[in-house]
Design a protein around this motif. Structure first.
Motif, PDB file in Angstrom:
ATOM      1  N   PHE A 184       4.533  -0.906  11.021  1.00 27.71           N
ATOM      2  CA  PHE A 184       5.192  -0.314   9.857  1.00 27.71           C
ATOM      3  C   PHE A 184       4.376   0.878   9.390  1.00 27.71           C
ATOM      4  N   GLU A 185       4.968   2.071   9.473  1.00 26.26           N
ATOM      5  CA  GLU A 185       4.336   3.312   9.009  1.00 26.26           C
ATOM      6  C   GLU A 185       4.741   3.524   7.554  1.00 26.26           C
ATOM      7  N   LEU A 186       3.815   3.320   6.629  1.00 27.07           N
ATOM      8  CA  LEU A 186       4.158   3.441   5.223  1.00 27.07           C
ATOM      9  C   LEU A 186       4.421   4.882   4.803  1.00 27.07           C
ATOM     10  N   ALA A 187       3.927   5.862   5.536  1.00 21.63           N
ATOM     11  CA  ALA A 187       4.184   7.258   5.202  1.00 21.63           C
ATOM     12  C   ALA A 187       5.650   7.625   5.394  1.00 21.63           C
ATOM     13  N   SER A 188       6.293   7.070   6.413  1.00 18.30           N
ATOM     14  CA  SER A 188       7.671   7.441   6.752  1.00 18.30           C
ATOM     15  C   SER A 188       8.683   6.330   6.497  1.00 18.30           C
ATOM     16  N   GLY A 189       8.240   5.089   6.380  1.00 19.74           N
ATOM     17  CA  GLY A 189       9.139   3.952   6.272  1.00 19.74           C
ATOM     18  C   GLY A 189       9.631   3.447   7.619  1.00 19.74           C
ATOM     19  N   ASP A 190       9.224   4.115   8.703  1.00 23.29           N
ATOM     20  CA  ASP A 190       9.627   3.677  10.041  1.00 23.29           C
ATOM     21  C   ASP A 190       8.938   2.368  10.401  1.00 23.29           C
ATOM     22  N   VAL A 191       9.679   1.503  11.062  1.00 19.70           N
ATOM     23  CA  VAL A 191       9.125   0.264  11.593  1.00 19.70           C
ATOM     24  C   VAL A 191       9.444   0.233  13.081  1.00 19.70           C
ATOM     25  N   TRP A 192       8.416   0.054  13.882  1.00 19.64           N
ATOM     26  CA  TRP A 192       8.576  -0.021  15.332  1.00 19.64           C
ATOM     27  C   TRP A 192       8.513  -1.483  15.733  1.00 19.64           C
ATOM     28  N   SER A 193       9.458  -1.890  16.591  1.00 19.63           N
ATOM     29  CA  SER A 193       9.545  -3.277  17.024  1.00 19.63           C
ATOM     30  C   SER A 193       9.660  -3.321  18.539  1.00 19.63           C
ATOM     31  N   LEU A 252       9.357  -3.799   2.751  1.00 14.53           N
ATOM     32  CA  LEU A 252       9.981  -3.148   1.606  1.00 14.53           C
ATOM     33  C   LEU A 252       9.376  -1.750   1.517  1.00 14.53           C
ATOM     34  N   TRP A 253      10.207  -0.745   1.279  1.00 17.42           N
ATOM     35  CA  TRP A 253       9.700   0.628   1.217  1.00 17.42           C
ATOM     36  C   TRP A 253      10.427   1.394   0.140  1.00 17.42           C
ATOM     37  N   GLN A 254       9.656   2.086  -0.700  1.00 15.62           N
ATOM     38  CA  GLN A 254      10.207   2.937  -1.735  1.00 15.62           C
ATOM     39  C   GLN A 254      10.026   4.381  -1.259  1.00 15.62           C
ATOM     40  N   PRO A 255      11.109   5.049  -0.827  1.00 18.50           N
ATOM     41  CA  PRO A 255      10.981   6.334  -0.150  1.00 18.50           C
ATOM     42  C   PRO A 255      10.420   7.479  -0.995  1.00 18.50           C
ATOM     43  N   GLN A 256      10.756   7.562  -2.272  1.00 16.21           N
ATOM     44  CA  GLN A 256      10.256   8.672  -3.083  1.00 16.21           C
ATOM     45  C   GLN A 256       8.749   8.574  -3.300  1.00 16.21           C
ATOM     46  N   LEU A 257       8.254   7.373  -3.522  1.00 13.89           N
ATOM     47  CA  LEU A 257       6.825   7.179  -3.768  1.00 13.89           C
ATOM     48  C   LEU A 257       6.038   6.925  -2.491  1.00 13.89           C
ATOM     49  N   ARG A 258       6.748   6.614  -1.400  1.00 10.53           N
ATOM     50  CA  ARG A 258       6.129   6.271  -0.113  1.00 10.53           C
ATOM     51  C   ARG A 258       5.110   5.132  -0.289  1.00 10.53           C
ATOM     52  N   ILE A 259       5.587   4.112  -0.972  1.00  9.48           N
ATOM     53  CA  ILE A 259       4.824   2.872  -1.165  1.00  9.48           C
ATOM     54  C   ILE A 259       5.625   1.761  -0.500  1.00  9.48           C
ATOM     55  N   GLY A 299       0.813  -1.208   0.000  1.00  9.51           N
ATOM     56  CA  GLY A 299       0.000   0.000   0.000  1.00  9.51           C
ATOM     57  C   GLY A 299       0.846   1.258   0.000  1.00  9.51           C
ATOM     58  N   ASP A 300       0.137   2.397   0.157  1.00  7.09           N
ATOM     59  CA  ASP A 300       0.816   3.694   0.119  1.00  7.09           C
ATOM     60  C   ASP A 300       0.820   4.352   1.497  1.00  7.09           C
ATOM     61  N   ALA A 301       1.136   5.630   1.528  1.00  2.90           N
ATOM     62  CA  ALA A 301       1.315   6.368   2.777  1.00  2.90           C
ATOM     63  C   ALA A 301       0.050   6.453   3.624  1.00  2.90           C
ATOM     64  N   GLY A 302      -1.059   6.047   3.111  1.00  2.00           N
ATOM     65  CA  GLY A 302      -2.310   6.080   3.866  1.00  2.00           C
ATOM     66  C   GLY A 302      -2.504   4.893   4.802  1.00  2.00           C
ATOM     67  N   PHE A 303      -1.494   4.026   4.907  1.00  2.00           N
ATOM     68  CA  PHE A 303      -1.643   2.802   5.693  1.00  2.00           C
ATOM     69  C   PHE A 303      -0.549   2.655   6.751  1.00  2.00           C
ATOM     70  N   ARG A 304      -0.930   1.948   7.816  1.00  2.00           N
ATOM     71  CA  ARG A 304      -0.017   1.502   8.877  1.00  2.00           C
ATOM     72  C   ARG A 304      -0.289   0.010   9.036  1.00  2.00           C
ATOM     73  N   VAL A 305       0.767  -0.805   8.968  1.00  2.00           N
ATOM     74  CA  VAL A 305       0.618  -2.259   8.985  1.00  2.00           C
ATOM     75  C   VAL A 305       1.278  -2.804  10.243  1.00  2.00           C
ATOM     76  N   ALA A 336      14.548  -0.759  -6.120  1.00  2.00           N
ATOM     77  CA  ALA A 336      14.421   0.644  -5.701  1.00  2.00           C
ATOM     78  C   ALA A 336      13.928   0.760  -4.262  1.00  2.00           C
ATOM     79  N   CYS A 337      13.699  -0.385  -3.629  1.00  2.00           N
ATOM     80  CA  CYS A 337      13.187  -0.404  -2.257  1.00  2.00           C
ATOM     81  C   CYS A 337      14.320  -0.622  -1.265  1.00  2.00           C
ATOM     82  N   GLU A 338      14.044  -0.256  -0.030  1.00  2.00           N
ATOM     83  CA  GLU A 338      14.914  -0.633   1.071  1.00  2.00           C
ATOM     84  C   GLU A 338      14.139  -1.610   1.934  1.00  2.00           C
ATOM     85  N   ALA A 339      14.849  -2.543   2.515  1.00  3.67           N
ATOM     86  CA  ALA A 339      14.212  -3.615   3.283  1.00  3.67           C
ATOM     87  C   ALA A 339      14.582  -3.527   4.754  1.00  3.67           C
TER      88      ALA A 339
END
Length: 173
Positions: free
Chosen positions: A147-156, A38-45, A20-26, A91-94
């Motif tokens: 996982f905050e898709l808007a920022s790419g941050d993952v809290w554990s 996986l996160w693509q920072p420019q597109l925030r997907i 999904g995109d920046a509108g989701f938290r997983v 193009a993603c970071e993992a």
């Protein structure tokens, strides 16, 4: 369900994945299972998996469809869906999480299924040249992942086996 910030919360069960995109938290809970984000920072997907085993057993049932319960197939499913959205896996970071030992008093030769899951995630991403920016793998107990898709941050947050739940916040990866 949308939260107060209009972000839609998605909870993954074992074998699920989400793209999904920046509108989701997983979020999910992991024991010996592993999540790859996986996160693509420019597109925030972004995408997140929750797999149970590294791969299907040789000779196991196979109906021809990919199955998110297996690491190799979960990653393929996420990459296919990301490609449909115009995102290349390279193009993603993992980030990788989980692979815990759920029975702290029992030590497994070879590390058990949790270690196998974590090592499989590392190998799969290395084979595809997808950079791993962070990982929180192994140890005793289970983890809560957000996982905050808007920022790419993952809290554990790791909860040791047979212990109470420590107070939040967890560790941002």
């Amino acid at each position: 369900m949308a939260g107060p910030d209009n972000i839609i919360d998605v909870f993954l069960q074992p074998g699920d994945y989400f793209v999904g995109d920046a509108g989701f938290r997983v979020s999910t809970l992991l024991g010996s299972c592993v999540s790859i984000t996986l996160w693509q920072p420019q597109l925030r997907i972004g995408a997140m998996s929750h797999f149970l085993l590294p791969a299907r057993a040789p000779g196991g049932a196979d109906d021809g469809d990919l199955d998110g319960r297996y690491g190799e197939e979960a990653l393929a499913l996420m990459l296919d869906e990301l490609a449909r959205l115009g995102v290349r896996g390279g193009a993603c970071e993992a980030k990788i999480f989980g692979g815990g030992n759920m029975f702290a008093r029992r030590r497994c030769d070879g590390g058990g299924v949790g270690r196998q899951n974590g090592e499989t995630a590392r190998r799969l991403l290395a084979d595809l040249a997808i950079p791993v920016r962070s990982q929180c793998l192994f140890g005793d107990g289970h983890r809560q992942i957000v996982f905050e898709l808007a920022s790419g941050d993952v809290w554990s947050r790791q909860i040791p086996a047979a212990h109470g739940v420590p107070p939040w916040p967890g560790v941002r990866a």
